[in-house]
Design a protein around this motif. Structure first.
Motif, PDB file in Angstrom:
ATOM      1  N   UNK A 368       0.822  -1.207   0.000  1.00  0.00           N
ATOM      2  CA  UNK A 368       0.000   0.000   0.000  1.00  0.00           C
ATOM      3  C   UNK A 368       0.859   1.261   0.000  1.00  0.00           C
ATOM      4  N   UNK A 369       2.003   1.200   0.669  1.00  0.00           N
ATOM      5  CA  UNK A 369       2.912   2.345   0.676  1.00  0.00           C
ATOM      6  C   UNK A 369       3.543   2.543  -0.701  1.00  0.00           C
ATOM      7  N   UNK A 370       3.896   1.447  -1.363  1.00  0.00           N
ATOM      8  CA  UNK A 370       4.464   1.525  -2.706  1.00  0.00           C
ATOM      9  C   UNK A 370       3.477   2.177  -3.675  1.00  0.00           C
ATOM     10  N   UNK A 371       2.213   1.791  -3.586  1.00  0.00           N
ATOM     11  CA  UNK A 371       1.188   2.391  -4.445  1.00  0.00           C
ATOM     12  C   UNK A 371       1.044   3.886  -4.159  1.00  0.00           C
ATOM     13  N   UNK A 372       1.187   4.261  -2.899  1.00  0.00           N
ATOM     14  CA  UNK A 372       1.091   5.672  -2.525  1.00  0.00           C
ATOM     15  C   UNK A 372       2.228   6.476  -3.154  1.00  0.00           C
ATOM     16  N   UNK A 373       3.441   5.931  -3.129  1.00  0.00           N
ATOM     17  CA  UNK A 373       4.588   6.602  -3.754  1.00  0.00           C
ATOM     18  C   UNK A 373       4.334   6.780  -5.249  1.00  0.00           C
ATOM     19  N   UNK A 374       3.848   5.739  -5.885  1.00  0.00           N
ATOM     20  CA  UNK A 374       3.591   5.802  -7.320  1.00  0.00           C
ATOM     21  C   UNK A 374       2.512   6.833  -7.640  1.00  0.00           C
ATOM     22  N   UNK A 375       1.493   6.907  -6.799  1.00  0.00           N
ATOM     23  CA  UNK A 375       0.416   7.858  -7.010  1.00  0.00           C
ATOM     24  C   UNK A 375       0.899   9.296  -6.841  1.00  0.00           C
ATOM     25  N   UNK A 376       1.660   9.576  -5.810  1.00  0.00           N
ATOM     26  CA  UNK A 376       2.212  10.910  -5.589  1.00  0.00           C
ATOM     27  C   UNK A 376       3.128  11.325  -6.739  1.00  0.00           C
ATOM     28  N   UNK A 377       3.898  10.372  -7.222  1.00  0.00           N
ATOM     29  CA  UNK A 377       4.855  10.665  -8.296  1.00  0.00           C
ATOM     30  C   UNK A 377       4.120  10.969  -9.615  1.00  0.00           C
ATOM     31  N   UNK A 378       3.105  10.186  -9.899  1.00  0.00           N
ATOM     32  CA  UNK A 378       2.324  10.419 -11.124  1.00  0.00           C
ATOM     33  C   UNK A 378       1.625  11.776 -11.070  1.00  0.00           C
TER      34      UNK A 378
END
Length: 382
Positions: A368-378
């Protein structure tokens, strides 16, 4: 994440295909497949001379960490892979056979979790590693993992580090001489003079991590929502960026399209040697650390020679040679002096203990943290 996703071509003495000793049916053998440029031939030759019996040593360099990881996958599927006969190597346009399973192989620390999860490697025999106690506890904890590949103080030892480097700022010295200052820390990326003159890695953990570090937080922050100022900082930084790339971020810097880039120290070594206008700064507030590790493929048998080689790499003389010839740091303390190295590489090799103390490994995060990083980056790049 694919650190160094293009072929490395390091200057100085590097290791090409090296076979030491004559083959014999009963002769001990050590097959090592390693990242190209990460071990100098001098170290291999000294290791061969140090052995009390004749041994066939085969050290085969591979251009990319990704290719080494793919070999681990192929060996899992075909554990009985063997070396091709020597004479077949000279047949033109032949189909390449499966590469023989190595006794040891280089793996980047970022790949360690998935290698353990997929059962591609096995724990090391630490009892046979005499130099293990000389490693800083942070190194020992990095490779001490549970069966899911997550750091665990009670876990097994899955790898042994032999060199490391950092995420750095590389810049055009001539351009910054005109500005009257040089980059020293992450906060310099927000200065108005470098707007649209920056290239960043196309990696969420690296980019968001450097912003977190600027804000006094950890690269391994699990919940980004706890950092209220993060999104604003990301949007401001995005306005400074000319391009995002993990493969071609140095080319614009070389031709003058950008003045500053964020990248991996292992990538910048060759360009520093060829382009004297380029310089490197390691951010004072701390940065991300990458490491090259020795791991043992799952299908290999227990082998004392493998332990001897790992130990040899961690001896002071070997560690210093690895650092000087590959322009990377050693996990053990070395007595490298400014007079030992060229000025352009001094920031990479001097003060390594201070850099290590402030730096952080990019540790595995929950899904879930990895998805959060990807979302913030996008959202940052949108």
């Amino acid at each position: 994440m694919n650190r160094r996703s293009f072929l490395l071509s390091l200057g100085g003495m590097t290791l090409s295909q090296l076979l030491v000793g004559c083959a014999g049916n009963n002769q001990p053998k050590l097959n090592v497949q390693l990242l190209k440029g990460s071990i100098p031939s001098q170290v291999v030759n000294r290791f061969n001379r140090s052995l009390k019996e004749k041994v066939e040593l085969k050290f085969a360099p591979v251009g990319r960490i990704e290719e080494l990881y793919k070999r681990l996958l192929s060996w899992q599927e075909n554990p009985k892979a063997t070396d091709e006969p020597v004479w077949t190597r000279f047949i033109p346009l032949r189909n390449s056979q499966t590469v023989a399973v190595a006794d040891l192989i280089t793996l980047g620390d970022y790949w360690l979790t998935t290698a353990i999860q997929r059962k591609l490697i096995k724990p090391l025999e630490v009892a046979q590693l005499q130099q293990w106690s000389s490693l800083d506890s942070r190194w020992q904890n990095l490779v001490k993992r549970n069966e899911q590949g997550i750091p665990d103080p009670q876990g097994k030892i899955w790898a042994a580090p032999y060199r490391w480097g950092t995420t750095v700022i590389i810049y055009n010295r001539d351009k910054f001489k005109e500005l009257g200052w040089t980059p020293q820390d992450w906060s310099d990326l927000w200065r108005s003079e470098v707007r649209s003159r920056i290239s960043l890695l196309d990696q969420p953990r690296e980019v968001i991590g450097l912003v977190l570090k600027k804000l006094g937080r950890s690269y391994n922050t699990e919940n980004l929502a706890t950092v209220p100022e993060l999104e604003k900082e990301l949007q401001t930084l995005n306005q400074q960026v000319k391009l995002y790339s993990s493969n071609t971020y140095l080319e614009p810097l070389i031709i003058g399209d950008t003045w500053l880039a964020v990248g991996w120290s292992s990538d910048v070594i060759s360009v520093l040697a060829r382009y004297p206008q380029l310089r490197v700064a390691i951010p004072r507030s701390g940065t991300a650390i990458w490491a090259d590790l020795w791991v043992s493929p799952k299908e290999t048998a227990k082998d004392a020679l493998s332990s001897q080689w790992i130990d040899f790499c961690l001896q002071p003389k070997s560690a210093k040679e690895i650092s000087l010839f590959t322009k990377a740091n050693s996990p053990i303390t070395t007595d490298i002096q400014a007079s030992d190295i060229q000025e352009s590489f001094s920031s990479l090799l001097l003060n390594s203990q201070e850099v290590f103390a402030k730096g952080e490994f990019l540790l595995p995060l929950p899904p879930e943290a990895t998805k959060q990083y990807e979302s913030f980056f996008a959202k940052m790049k949108a």
